[in-house]
Scaffold this active site. Structure first.
Site, mmCIF file in Angstrom:
data_model
loop_
_atom_site.group_PDB
_atom_site.id
_atom_site.type_symbol
_atom_site.label_atom_id
_atom_site.label_comp_id
_atom_site.label_asym_id
_atom_site.label_seq_id
_atom_site.Cartn_x
_atom_site.Cartn_y
_atom_site.Cartn_z
ATOM 1 N N TYR A 159 -56.100 -8.001 -38.461
ATOM 2 C CA TYR A 159 -56.795 -8.343 -37.217
ATOM 3 C C TYR A 159 -56.816 -9.860 -36.983
ATOM 4 O O TYR A 159 -57.109 -10.623 -37.894
ATOM 5 C CB TYR A 159 -58.251 -7.829 -37.261
ATOM 6 C CG TYR A 159 -59.140 -8.625 -36.351
ATOM 7 C CD1 TYR A 159 -59.135 -8.378 -34.986
ATOM 8 C CD2 TYR A 159 -59.900 -9.686 -36.828
ATOM 9 C CE1 TYR A 159 -59.889 -9.155 -34.129
ATOM 10 C CE2 TYR A 159 -60.661 -10.461 -35.978
ATOM 11 C CZ TYR A 159 -60.650 -10.182 -34.627
ATOM 12 O OH TYR A 159 -61.382 -10.974 -33.786
ATOM 13 N N HIS A 219 -64.766 -9.080 -39.297
ATOM 14 C CA HIS A 219 -64.500 -7.901 -38.469
ATOM 15 C C HIS A 219 -64.963 -6.591 -39.111
ATOM 16 O O HIS A 219 -64.215 -5.603 -39.127
ATOM 17 C CB HIS A 219 -63.016 -7.842 -38.093
ATOM 18 C CG HIS A 219 -62.812 -7.499 -36.648
ATOM 19 N ND1 HIS A 219 -62.317 -6.295 -36.227
ATOM 20 C CD2 HIS A 219 -63.058 -8.202 -35.527
ATOM 21 C CE1 HIS A 219 -62.260 -6.279 -34.907
ATOM 22 N NE2 HIS A 219 -62.701 -7.418 -34.455
ATOM 23 N N GLU A 243 -68.527 -14.315 -39.671
ATOM 24 C CA GLU A 243 -68.906 -13.363 -38.620
ATOM 25 C C GLU A 243 -68.673 -11.916 -39.059
ATOM 26 O O GLU A 243 -67.687 -11.639 -39.743
ATOM 27 C CB GLU A 243 -68.044 -13.690 -37.398
ATOM 28 C CG GLU A 243 -68.154 -12.723 -36.265
ATOM 29 C CD GLU A 243 -67.190 -13.092 -35.146
ATOM 30 O OE1 GLU A 243 -66.715 -14.252 -35.094
ATOM 31 O OE2 GLU A 243 -66.885 -12.208 -34.340
ATOM 32 N N GLU A 269 -71.525 -8.704 -31.867
ATOM 33 C CA GLU A 269 -70.679 -8.529 -30.686
ATOM 34 C C GLU A 269 -70.623 -7.073 -30.231
ATOM 35 O O GLU A 269 -70.312 -6.808 -29.080
ATOM 36 C CB GLU A 269 -69.271 -9.075 -30.930
ATOM 37 C CG GLU A 269 -68.475 -8.309 -31.964
ATOM 38 C CD GLU A 269 -67.101 -8.910 -32.228
ATOM 39 O OE1 GLU A 269 -67.010 -10.139 -32.384
ATOM 40 O OE2 GLU A 269 -66.123 -8.154 -32.269
ATOM 41 N N ARG A 290 -74.393 -12.941 -31.641
ATOM 42 C CA ARG A 290 -73.027 -12.805 -31.129
ATOM 43 C C ARG A 290 -72.928 -11.955 -29.863
ATOM 44 O O ARG A 290 -71.826 -11.531 -29.475
ATOM 45 C CB ARG A 290 -72.144 -12.152 -32.210
ATOM 46 C CG ARG A 290 -71.665 -13.096 -33.257
ATOM 47 C CD ARG A 290 -70.640 -14.065 -32.722
ATOM 48 N NE ARG A 290 -69.305 -13.516 -32.572
ATOM 49 C CZ ARG A 290 -68.387 -14.023 -31.771
ATOM 50 N NH1 ARG A 290 -68.664 -15.054 -31.002
ATOM 51 N NH2 ARG A 290 -67.192 -13.496 -31.711
ATOM 52 N N GLU A 346 -67.511 -18.965 -28.235
ATOM 53 C CA GLU A 346 -66.109 -18.578 -28.480
ATOM 54 C C GLU A 346 -65.353 -18.700 -27.160
ATOM 55 O O GLU A 346 -65.819 -18.229 -26.125
ATOM 56 C CB GLU A 346 -66.077 -17.132 -28.978
ATOM 57 C CG GLU A 346 -64.688 -16.592 -29.229
ATOM 58 C CD GLU A 346 -64.717 -15.139 -29.725
ATOM 59 O OE1 GLU A 346 -65.690 -14.420 -29.436
ATOM 60 O OE2 GLU A 346 -63.753 -14.744 -30.407
ATOM 61 N N TRP A 409 -61.622 -1.749 -38.735
ATOM 62 C CA TRP A 409 -60.547 -2.746 -38.551
ATOM 63 C C TRP A 409 -61.134 -4.058 -38.103
ATOM 64 O O TRP A 409 -60.521 -5.026 -37.923
ATOM 65 C CB TRP A 409 -59.504 -2.252 -37.552
ATOM 66 C CG TRP A 409 -60.030 -2.166 -36.155
ATOM 67 C CD1 TRP A 409 -60.734 -1.141 -35.608
ATOM 68 C CD2 TRP A 409 -59.928 -3.170 -35.141
ATOM 69 N NE1 TRP A 409 -61.073 -1.454 -34.327
ATOM 70 C CE2 TRP A 409 -60.585 -2.682 -34.000
ATOM 71 C CE3 TRP A 409 -59.318 -4.427 -35.083
ATOM 72 C CZ2 TRP A 409 -60.684 -3.416 -32.809
ATOM 73 C CZ3 TRP A 409 -59.413 -5.152 -33.904
ATOM 74 C CH2 TRP A 409 -60.104 -4.645 -32.776
HETATM 75 C C1 GCO Z 1 -64.031 -11.668 -31.616
HETATM 76 C C2 GCO Z 1 -63.870 -10.190 -31.652
HETATM 77 C C3 GCO Z 1 -62.753 -9.638 -30.829
HETATM 78 C C4 GCO Z 1 -62.789 -8.109 -30.836
HETATM 79 C C5 GCO Z 1 -62.438 -7.602 -29.481
HETATM 80 C C6 GCO Z 1 -62.375 -6.097 -29.399
HETATM 81 O O1 GCO Z 1 -64.668 -12.162 -32.517
HETATM 82 O O2 GCO Z 1 -63.571 -12.274 -30.673
HETATM 83 O O3 GCO Z 1 -63.971 -9.694 -32.941
HETATM 84 O O4 GCO Z 1 -61.515 -10.149 -31.172
HETATM 85 O O5 GCO Z 1 -61.941 -7.586 -31.779
HETATM 86 O O6 GCO Z 1 -63.390 -8.098 -28.583
HETATM 87 O O7 GCO Z 1 -62.126 -5.712 -28.100
HETATM 88 MG MG MG Z 2 -65.570 -10.861 -33.838
#
Ligand code: GCO
Ligand code: MG
Length: 409
Positions: A159, A219, A243, A269, A290, A346, A409
Site C-alpha cells: 500500500y 494502514h 498512522e 480516517e 485523522r 495531508e 491492507w
Molecule cells: C491515507 C489513506 C488513504 C486510503 C484511501 C482509501 O492515509 O491517505 O490511508 O491512502 O488508503 O483513502 O480510499
Molecule cells: Mg492512512
C-alpha cells in the site's frame, strides 16, 4: 429562503467523485462532497432516493437543525454511507451561508487562527534510491513534512508505494482503487515489514538530517503488540506520527501501544462520528485526529470533535487523499484555519482533469495551504466538464497472507 433543488452528480475525471448541489429559491447554490471510495454509488443513491426530497422547502440557514434531523430521523445511526451523505448536505449549507454572508466559511467558524496550514506529502519508493528521489521531488514542490512509504523485500505489492501512483499515469493523483469489476489482490508479511521499516527511516534520516518532520502510515495492518514494537523501533528517527498502526475498531488495543512507545499516534480516517473518538480522546490514546470532513458528517461535527480534542492537547491531522474531492478538502481547510489545535494537513494534489471539474480558490504556497477568500467553501462545480467524465467502477485492493488468509491492507 427555501431550498428548491438537491442534485447529485457522479463524475470520474481520473477517479470517481460524488457531489451534491443544493439550490435556493434566491438562486444561491452550495456544493458538498459525498465521495466514498469504492462504494460511491451507494452514497449517490442514499442522497437521491432518501435525502433530496426531504431538503426541498427547508430553510438553508438551519445547518445544525438539518444535520440533527437527517442523523436522528434515519434512526439507523453512523456508518460511512449515511455520514458521507449528511456531510455533503452540511458542506453545501455552509457553502450557501458563506456566499450569503459574503465571507469564506473559516470566517463564520471564528476566523483564522494562523496564516497558513502546513501540509505533508507522500514520498515513496520501491528502493532507497527511488525513495530519496521522491523525497527530493516533494521538497522541491515546497512540502516541509513528508510521509515515507516503502516497498518491503519479499512483498510484491505494498500500500502507498509509488509504482501504483505512477501506473495511473498521473504522478500526484494517487489512486489505490483499481478500475475494474474486482479488487486487486496484494500480499503481506508483517515480520518482513517490521524488520525492514526501521532501516528505511535510518537511511532517510542519514540522508536528509534530523529536522524534517517524517510520517508513516501503517494502514491498519499490525496487532497492538506489533504496533508497540514498531513504535519503539522507530523512536530514534523521531517521527511526527505513526498512522493507523492497528485496526481502529479495537480501541483498547491502543492502550498497549501507548504503554510501550512515545512515537506519536494518528488514527481515525475510517471513523464516521464524534462518538467514535470518545475513548481515544478522553484516554489520550492518540495525538492526532485523522477524520475527514467528507466521511465524518461534514464541517459541523469536524469542528466539534476538534473542540473536544483541544481539551486534551490533541491536534488535527485531517485525512486528505485524492479520494476526498476538492470540495471536501477545501471544507476541512476552513476548519483547520479556524481551530486553535491545528496540527497538519495531508495534501496529495488532485489531477489537472479533477481541477477542471472543481475550480478552486485554494492555494499551496511554500508548503502552506490556504482555502482562499472566496465566499463560501471556495470551490465551483463545472457541470459541463463533469458530464464528460462518466462514473467508472473501481475497487480498493485487498491483502492475503502467504497462506491465503485475508488481511487488512
Ligand atoms: C491515507 C489513506 C488513504 C486510503 C484511501 C482509501 O492515509 O491517505 O490511508 O491512502 O488508503 O483513502 O480510499
Ligand atoms: Mg492512512
Amino acid at each position: 429562503m427555501k431550498i428548491i433543488a438537491a442534485e447529485v452528480f457522479v463524475t470520474s475525471p481520473t477517479r470517481n467523485f460524488v457531489t451534491l448541489r443544493i439550490t435556493t429559491d434566491e438562486g444561491v447554490t452550495g456544493i458538498g462532497d459525498a465521495t466514498l471510495n469504492g462504494r460511491e454509488l451507494a452514497v449517490a443513491a442514499y442522497l437521491r432516493e432518501h435525502v433530496a426530497q426531504l431538503l426541498i422547502g427547508k430553510d438553508p440557514h438551519r445547518i445544525e437543525d438539518t444535520w440533527q434531523f437527517l442523523y436522528r430521523s434515519a434512526y439507523w445511526r453512523r456508518g460511512p454511507v449515511t455520514m458521507a451523505a449528511i456531510a455533503a448536505v452540511d458542506m453545501a449549507l455552509w457553502d450557501i451561508k458563506g456566499k450569503l454572508a459574503g465571507m469564506p466559511v473559516y470566517q463564520l467558524l471564528g476566523g483564522a487562527s494562523r496564516n497558513g496550514l502546513r501540509a505533508y506529502g507522500h514520498a515513496s519508493g520501491s528502493d532507497i534510491e527511488s525513495l530519496f528521489d521522491s523525497v527530493r521531488e516533494h521538497l522541491e514542490l515546497g512540502y516541509k513534512s513528508i510521509r515515507i512509504q516503502t516497498a518491503v523485500p519479499g512483498i510484491k505489492a505494498v500500500y502507498g508505494v509509488a509504482a501504483q501512483a505512477q501506473a495511473s499515469g498521473e504522478r500526484y493523483d494517487y489512486e489505490p482503487a483499481g478500475r475494474g469489476a474486482f479488487p486487486q489482490e496484494e500480499d503481506w508479511d508483517t515480520r518482513a515489514y517490521l524488520r525492514h521499516l526501521p532501516t528505511v527511516f535510518e537511511a532517510v534520516r542519514n540522508e536528509f538530517g534530523p529536522e524534517i518532520p517524517l510520517l508513516h502510515d501503517g494502514h491498519h495492518r499490525m496487532t497492538p503488540i506489533q504496533a508497540a514494537k514498531l513504535g519503539k523501533a522507530l523512536e530514534p528517527y523521531d517521527l511526527f506520527w505513526l498512522e493507523d498502526c492497528t485496526p481502529a475498531e479495537n480501541q483498547e488495543g491502543l492502550r498497549l501501544v501507548r504503554q510501550h512507545t512515545t512515537t506519536p499516534l494518528a488514527i481515525g480516517e475510517i471513523f464516521n462520528t464524534v462518538w467514535d473518538y470518545q475513548t481515544l480522546i478522553k484516554e489520550q490514546l492518540i495525538d492526532y485526529v485523522r477524520a475527514a470532513s467528507t466521511h465524518f458528517g461534514g464541517i459541523s461535527p469536524l469542528k466539534k470533535v476538534m473542540d473536544f480534542a483541544a481539551q486534551y492537547q490533541i491536534k488535527s491531522g485531517f485525512h486528505g487523499p485524492t479520494d476526498i474531492s476538492p470540495v471536501g478538502f477545501a471544507a476541512q481547510l476552513h476548519v483547520g484555519l479556524a481551530i486553535h489545535n491545528y496540527g497538519i494537513q495531508e495534501y496529495m494534489q488532485h489531477s489537472a482533469r479533477t481541477n477542471e471539474v472543481f475550480e478552486q480558490s485554494m492555494t499551496f504556497v511554500d508548503g502552506y495551504l490556504h482555502p482562499g477568500n472566496n465566499p463560501g467553501i471556495g470551490v465551483e462545480f463545472n457541470e459541463e466538464a463533469a458530464k464528460t467524465y462518466p462514473y467508472q467502477q473501481a475497487y480498493l485492493p485487498y491483502n492475503r497472507l502467504v497462506d491465503g488468509t485475508v488481511h487488512d491492507w
